[in-house]
Write a protein that holds these residues in place. Structure first.
Motif, PDB file in Angstrom:
ATOM      1  N   PRO A 211       0.808  -1.228   0.000  1.00 24.14           N
ATOM      2  CA  PRO A 211       0.000   0.000   0.000  1.00 24.14           C
ATOM      3  C   PRO A 211       0.839   1.275   0.000  1.00 24.14           C
ATOM      4  CG  PRO A 211      -0.207  -1.166   2.100  1.00 24.14           C
ATOM      5  CD  PRO A 211       0.564  -2.068   1.176  1.00 24.14           C
ATOM      6  N   GLY A 212       2.055   1.199   0.518  1.00 24.48           N
ATOM      7  CA  GLY A 212       2.903   2.385   0.565  1.00 24.48           C
ATOM      8  C   GLY A 212       3.167   2.985  -0.801  1.00 24.48           C
ATOM      9  N   PHE A 213       3.206   2.155  -1.853  1.00 23.86           N
ATOM     10  CA  PHE A 213       3.454   2.699  -3.190  1.00 23.86           C
ATOM     11  C   PHE A 213       2.354   3.679  -3.596  1.00 23.86           C
ATOM     12  CE2 PHE A 213       2.550   2.447  -7.790  1.00 23.86           C
ATOM     13  CZ  PHE A 213       3.662   3.128  -8.257  1.00 23.86           C
ATOM     14  N   GLY A 214       1.107   3.248  -3.489  1.00 27.10           N
ATOM     15  CA  GLY A 214      -0.009   4.127  -3.861  1.00 27.10           C
ATOM     16  C   GLY A 214      -0.084   5.346  -2.967  1.00 27.10           C
ATOM     17  N   GLU A 215       0.141   5.125  -1.665  1.00 26.82           N
ATOM     18  CA  GLU A 215       0.075   6.235  -0.705  1.00 26.82           C
ATOM     19  C   GLU A 215       1.132   7.288  -1.026  1.00 26.82           C
ATOM     20  OE1 GLU A 215      -1.335   3.254   2.912  1.00 26.82           O
ATOM     21  OE2 GLU A 215       0.705   4.031   2.864  1.00 26.82           O
ATOM     22  N   LEU A 216       2.377   6.834  -1.231  1.00 27.37           N
ATOM     23  CA  LEU A 216       3.460   7.771  -1.507  1.00 27.37           C
ATOM     24  C   LEU A 216       3.316   8.398  -2.887  1.00 27.37           C
ATOM     25  CD1 LEU A 216       6.402   5.758   0.056  1.00 27.37           C
ATOM     26  CD2 LEU A 216       5.526   7.971   0.844  1.00 27.37           C
ATOM     27  N   PHE A 217       2.864   7.606  -3.867  1.00 26.21           N
ATOM     28  CA  PHE A 217       2.666   8.163  -5.201  1.00 26.21           C
ATOM     29  C   PHE A 217       1.657   9.313  -5.143  1.00 26.21           C
ATOM     30  CE2 PHE A 217       0.338   8.710  -9.093  1.00 26.21           C
ATOM     31  CZ  PHE A 217       1.360   8.956  -9.991  1.00 26.21           C
ATOM     32  N   ARG A 218       0.545   9.089  -4.459  1.00 26.33           N
ATOM     33  CA  ARG A 218      -0.472  10.141  -4.373  1.00 26.33           C
ATOM     34  C   ARG A 218       0.033  11.345  -3.577  1.00 26.33           C
ATOM     35  NH1 ARG A 218      -3.400   5.525  -5.167  1.00 26.33           N
ATOM     36  NH2 ARG A 218      -3.214   4.792  -3.031  1.00 26.33           N
ATOM     37  N   MET A 219       0.837  11.104  -2.538  1.00 24.12           N
ATOM     38  CA  MET A 219       1.393  12.206  -1.763  1.00 24.12           C
ATOM     39  C   MET A 219       2.322  13.067  -2.637  1.00 24.12           C
ATOM     40  SD  MET A 219       4.057  12.126   1.440  1.00 24.12           S
ATOM     41  CE  MET A 219       5.434  11.976   0.313  1.00 24.12           C
ATOM     42  N   LEU A 220       3.221  12.403  -3.360  1.00 25.55           N
ATOM     43  CA  LEU A 220       4.145  13.132  -4.230  1.00 25.55           C
ATOM     44  C   LEU A 220       3.392  13.803  -5.373  1.00 25.55           C
ATOM     45  CD1 LEU A 220       6.988  10.460  -4.359  1.00 25.55           C
ATOM     46  CD2 LEU A 220       7.115  12.705  -3.242  1.00 25.55           C
ATOM     47  N   SER A 221       2.398  13.119  -5.898  1.00 24.01           N
ATOM     48  CA  SER A 221       1.587  13.662  -6.984  1.00 24.01           C
ATOM     49  C   SER A 221       0.807  14.884  -6.507  1.00 24.01           C
ATOM     50  CB  SER A 221       0.647  12.573  -7.497  1.00 24.01           C
ATOM     51  OG  SER A 221      -0.073  13.014  -8.606  1.00 24.01           O
ATOM     52  N   PHE A 222       0.311  14.828  -5.276  1.00 23.76           N
ATOM     53  CA  PHE A 222      -0.415  15.962  -4.683  1.00 23.76           C
ATOM     54  C   PHE A 222       0.470  17.212  -4.678  1.00 23.76           C
ATOM     55  CE2 PHE A 222      -1.499  18.513  -0.899  1.00 23.76           C
ATOM     56  CZ  PHE A 222      -2.820  18.850  -1.209  1.00 23.76           C
ATOM     57  N   GLN A 223       1.757  17.011  -4.369  1.00 24.84           N
ATOM     58  CA  GLN A 223       2.690  18.141  -4.346  1.00 24.84           C
ATOM     59  C   GLN A 223       2.846  18.766  -5.729  1.00 24.84           C
ATOM     60  OE1 GLN A 223       6.190  16.386  -2.599  1.00 24.84           O
ATOM     61  NE2 GLN A 223       5.245  16.216  -0.570  1.00 24.84           N
ATOM     62  N   GLU A 224       2.624  17.951  -6.785  1.00 25.98           N
ATOM     63  CA  GLU A 224       2.778  18.449  -8.153  1.00 25.98           C
ATOM     64  C   GLU A 224       1.468  18.959  -8.750  1.00 25.98           C
ATOM     65  OE1 GLU A 224       4.709  15.642 -10.720  1.00 25.98           O
ATOM     66  OE2 GLU A 224       6.577  15.717  -9.570  1.00 25.98           O
ATOM     67  N   ILE A 225       0.364  18.238  -8.522  1.00 22.56           N
ATOM     68  CA  ILE A 225      -0.886  18.578  -9.222  1.00 22.56           C
ATOM     69  C   ILE A 225      -2.045  18.928  -8.306  1.00 22.56           C
ATOM     70  CG2 ILE A 225      -0.238  17.185 -11.234  1.00 22.56           C
ATOM     71  CD1 ILE A 225      -2.386  15.120 -10.290  1.00 22.56           C
ATOM     72  N   GLY A 226      -1.817  18.878  -6.993  1.00 24.39           N
ATOM     73  CA  GLY A 226      -2.885  19.248  -6.067  1.00 24.39           C
ATOM     74  C   GLY A 226      -3.891  18.132  -5.860  1.00 24.39           C
ATOM     75  N   SER A 227      -5.110  18.536  -5.500  1.00 27.07           N
ATOM     76  CA  SER A 227      -6.115  17.568  -5.046  1.00 27.07           C
ATOM     77  C   SER A 227      -6.536  16.544  -6.099  1.00 27.07           C
ATOM     78  CB  SER A 227      -7.348  18.301  -4.511  1.00 27.07           C
ATOM     79  OG  SER A 227      -7.862  19.159  -5.508  1.00 27.07           O
ATOM     80  N   ALA A 228      -6.291  16.801  -7.374  1.00 28.90           N
ATOM     81  CA  ALA A 228      -6.618  15.806  -8.410  1.00 28.90           C
ATOM     82  C   ALA A 228      -5.838  14.504  -8.194  1.00 28.90           C
ATOM     83  CB  ALA A 228      -6.330  16.366  -9.800  1.00 28.90           C
ATOM     84  N   ALA A 229      -4.762  14.544  -7.404  1.00 31.13           N
ATOM     85  CA  ALA A 229      -3.964  13.340  -7.132  1.00 31.13           C
ATOM     86  C   ALA A 229      -4.807  12.236  -6.497  1.00 31.13           C
ATOM     87  CB  ALA A 229      -2.787  13.682  -6.224  1.00 31.13           C
ATOM     88  N   MET A 230      -5.867  12.607  -5.775  1.00 25.91           N
ATOM     89  CA  MET A 230      -6.672  11.578  -5.112  1.00 25.91           C
ATOM     90  C   MET A 230      -7.461  10.729  -6.108  1.00 25.91           C
ATOM     91  SD  MET A 230      -9.826  13.483  -3.254  1.00 25.91           S
ATOM     92  CE  MET A 230     -10.642  14.861  -4.016  1.00 25.91           C
ATOM     93  N   LEU A 231      -7.530  11.153  -7.363  1.00 27.77           N
ATOM     94  CA  LEU A 231      -8.243  10.376  -8.380  1.00 27.77           C
ATOM     95  C   LEU A 231      -7.397   9.238  -8.934  1.00 27.77           C
ATOM     96  CD1 LEU A 231      -9.974  13.267 -10.353  1.00 27.77           C
ATOM     97  CD2 LEU A 231     -10.845  11.963  -8.405  1.00 27.77           C
ATOM     98  N   SER A 232      -6.118   9.211  -8.574  1.00 24.54           N
ATOM     99  CA  SER A 232      -5.240   8.144  -9.047  1.00 24.54           C
ATOM    100  C   SER A 232      -5.395   6.890  -8.191  1.00 24.54           C
ATOM    101  CB  SER A 232      -3.775   8.583  -8.984  1.00 24.54           C
ATOM    102  OG  SER A 232      -2.950   7.449  -9.156  1.00 24.54           O
ATOM    103  N   ARG A 233      -5.505   5.745  -8.869  1.00 23.28           N
ATOM    104  CA  ARG A 233      -5.570   4.474  -8.147  1.00 23.28           C
ATOM    105  C   ARG A 233      -4.307   3.652  -8.418  1.00 23.28           C
ATOM    106  NH1 ARG A 233     -10.844   1.499  -9.150  1.00 23.28           N
ATOM    107  NH2 ARG A 233     -10.401   1.954 -11.330  1.00 23.28           N
ATOM    108  N   ALA A 234      -3.156   4.320  -8.358  1.00 27.29           N
ATOM    109  CA  ALA A 234      -1.874   3.630  -8.479  1.00 27.29           C
ATOM    110  C   ALA A 234      -1.825   2.559  -7.388  1.00 27.29           C
ATOM    111  CB  ALA A 234      -0.722   4.618  -8.317  1.00 27.29           C
ATOM    112  N   VAL A 235      -1.304   1.380  -7.733  1.00 25.79           N
ATOM    113  CA  VAL A 235      -1.348   0.247  -6.819  1.00 25.79           C
ATOM    114  C   VAL A 235      -0.138  -0.658  -7.061  1.00 25.79           C
ATOM    115  CG1 VAL A 235      -2.809  -1.090  -8.413  1.00 25.79           C
ATOM    116  CG2 VAL A 235      -2.853  -1.640  -5.977  1.00 25.79           C
ATOM    117  N   ALA A 236       0.290  -1.374  -6.034  1.00 30.35           N
ATOM    118  CA  ALA A 236       1.424  -2.283  -6.188  1.00 30.35           C
ATOM    119  C   ALA A 236       1.301  -3.446  -5.221  1.00 30.35           C
ATOM    120  CB  ALA A 236       2.739  -1.546  -5.946  1.00 30.35           C
ATOM    121  N   GLY A 237       2.023  -4.510  -5.539  1.00 27.17           N
ATOM    122  CA  GLY A 237       2.052  -5.670  -4.653  1.00 27.17           C
ATOM    123  C   GLY A 237       2.749  -6.828  -5.326  1.00 27.17           C
TER     124      GLY A 237
END
Length: 186
Positions: free
Chosen positions: A121-147
């Motif tokens: 889960p850390g991949f999606g969490e960190l991806f969205r956190m870093l993405s938020f820093q670049e694109i703002g609240s639209a980052a929450m629409l990403s469902r990046a996932v790993a495992g």
């Protein structure tokens, strides 16, 4: 700023980098990985698959082996089939770009989630956190996932935009790829 300052605890000569467990694990990590690259898109072609091309280039720059690549429609059955092909090609890792949004055609998250036995889960969490820093609240629409799948294939699914691919690969996936494989081999 004395020795009692909690923000600056005394170091006692220990380096945080060299003596740490993650650094020890990384030092034993394989130098390169065998990676299968999958682009999930109903519209991309080999000439317009910028995300897939970026991933393959970044892997080659770091000495990783591209075990294969494919452009497939964003359909769960095709994604599952391609993950099987990745295993058959001897890949240790599958990097998927595209299909992680919330439109009715975006089914990468569901397909990858169904294949994962051990989520990261850390991949999606960190991806969205870093993405938020670049694109703002639209980052929450990403469902990046790993495992990791039941068969031991490590899967990272990221959005299809070149900016998202660059962020995911440069900041998260590539710095830890060898370490992830070293952990799985233990």
């Amino acid at each position: 700023m004395g020795h009692d300052d909690p923000k600056h605890p005394p170091d006692h000569g220990h380096s945080h980098e060299h003596g740490s467990v993650p650094a020890q694990h990384k030092s034993r990590a394989p130098a390169y990985a065998r990676v299968y690259v999958i682009t999930c898109s109903d519209s991309r072609t080999p000439s317009t698959d910028e995300g897939g091309r970026l991933i393959r280039s970044k892997l080659a720059d770091r000495g990783h082996v591209v075990a294969g690549s494919a452009i497939i429609p964003d359909e769960p059955a095709r994604i599952a089939q391609e993950l099987q092909r990745a295993r058959e090609a001897g890949a240790q890792v599958a990097l998927i770009t595209g299909g992680t949004g919330i439109t009715s055609r975006d089914s990468t998250f569901e397909a990858v989630s169904a294949a994962i036995a051990r989520p990261l889960p850390g991949f999606g969490e960190l991806f969205r956190m870093l993405s938020f820093q670049e694109i703002g609240s639209a980052a929450m629409l990403s469902r990046a996932v790993a495992g990791v799948t039941r068969e031991g294939l490590v899967v990272f699914a990221m959005p299809g935009s070149p900016a998202a691919v660059t962020l995911a690969c440069d900041r998260l996936i590539l710095p830890e790829l060898g370490h992830v494989l070293e952990e799985l081999a233990r």
